[in-house]
Design an enzyme around this catalytic site. Structure first.
Site, PDB file in Angstrom:
ATOM      1  N   SER A  42      33.807 -58.494 -48.867  1.00  0.00           N
ATOM      2  CA  SER A  42      33.397 -57.101 -48.715  1.00  0.00           C
ATOM      3  C   SER A  42      34.057 -56.302 -49.825  1.00  0.00           C
ATOM      4  CB  SER A  42      33.852 -56.558 -47.360  1.00  0.00           C
ATOM      5  OG  SER A  42      33.731 -55.151 -47.287  1.00  0.00           O
ATOM      6  N   TYR A  93      39.778 -55.093 -40.624  1.00  0.00           N
ATOM      7  CA  TYR A  93      38.560 -55.681 -41.194  1.00  0.00           C
ATOM      8  C   TYR A  93      38.785 -56.023 -42.661  1.00  0.00           C
ATOM      9  CZ  TYR A  93      33.962 -55.734 -43.431  1.00  0.00           C
ATOM     10  OH  TYR A  93      32.872 -56.073 -44.195  1.00  0.00           O
TER      11      TYR A  93
END
Length: 272
Positions: A142, A155
């Site tokens: 990400s 995350y």
């Protein structure tokens, strides 16, 4: 590695980028083993595959269960005989709160899906991939995996772990026939919020156009496959990921402060 006539495993195949990866790979002439925890979502992916569905097999699997992963990999290898590629796409986000407000069970869940699930699938398939004339592992990290996003810190940490895992694999496998690519997507118009068990609006993930500032998963999937076929070391997906990557390289502190301000504004708008 060109995907035509190759057999490729895709996780998180029940929706979003995972579904579009499956459909795009099938259109390019690949065989696909589609993995997801949600049977109904997998069935919908299979339905959308249409005539290409003859080259598709679906497997319901909780990738956080290592024993189940090993068993499912055995089933896939028996059915396909050979697997040439693995795209570890499955992932979830956390609730938009700080680390201090996040319970340990929520922290564990994010790491179990994003990092351990990726590692379990990689470890299970790697011995077989090493026997192939050419093979490829693609791990989806990400833009939160190379810089911090406040209220998505856990995350981001899980995706940073995926980044380092992937880059380490690249170095370890450099002299083998297995190529390795890490993907850093920006904002993609998917239902990751809902699929992560969080409240949020449903998104038309099959729309080929941009959803506001978010990139369509159709376009994102195409860019990921292109990165795979070009044997890229890493790829940023979306203009936001590309710009933030450059800004972070220039000054990590400035980039972190900038994102902090943007996150505060975004959360304020959602709360109003």
């Amino acid at each position: 590695m060109k995907v035509q006539n190759k057999n490729i495993v895709v996780t998180g195949a029940g929706g979003g980028m995972g579904r579009q990866l499956v459909l795009a790979l099938l259109n390019k002439g690949a065989g696909v083993a589609a993995i997801d925890i949600n049977k109904e979502a997998l069935d919908e992916t299979a339905s959308l595959a249409g005539k290409n569905g003859t080259n598709l097999s679906c497997y319901v699997l909780d990738i956080t269960n290592n024993l189940a992963v090993i068993e499912t990999v055995d089933v896939i290898l028996k059915q396909f005989k050979t697997i040439d590629g693995l795209i570890n796409n499955a992932g979830i986000i956390q609730a938009f709160v700080g680390v201090n407000e996040l319970d340990y069970d929520k922290i564990d869940r994010v790491f179990n899906v994003n990092f351990w699930g990726t590692l379990y699938l990689t470890k299970a398939f790697l011995p077989h991939l090493l026997t192939r004339p050419e093979a490829h592992i693609v791990n989806v990290s990400s833009m939160g995996g190379f810089m911090s996003f406040p209220t998505q810190t856990i995350y981001g940490a899980s995706k940073a772990a995926v980044k380092i895992l992937t880059e380490g694999l690249y170095a370890e496998l450099k002299d083998s026939a297995v190529r390795v690519t890490v993907i850093h997507p920006g904002a993609i118009a998917t239902n990751i919020t809902v699929n992560s068990g969080l409240a949020g609006p449903a998104v038309d993930a099959g729309n080929s156009k941009n959803e506001g500032m978010a990139l369509s998963p159709v376009i994102a999937a195409d860019l990921i496959i292109k990165a795979m076929e070009k044997n890229k070391f890493r790829a940023t997906i979306g203009k936001d990921a590309w710009v933030l990557d450059k800004l972070y390289r220039l000054s990590p502190k400035i980039a972190t402060n900038f994102i902090g301000k943007m996150m505060k504004k975004s959360l304020a708008r959602q709360g109003s």
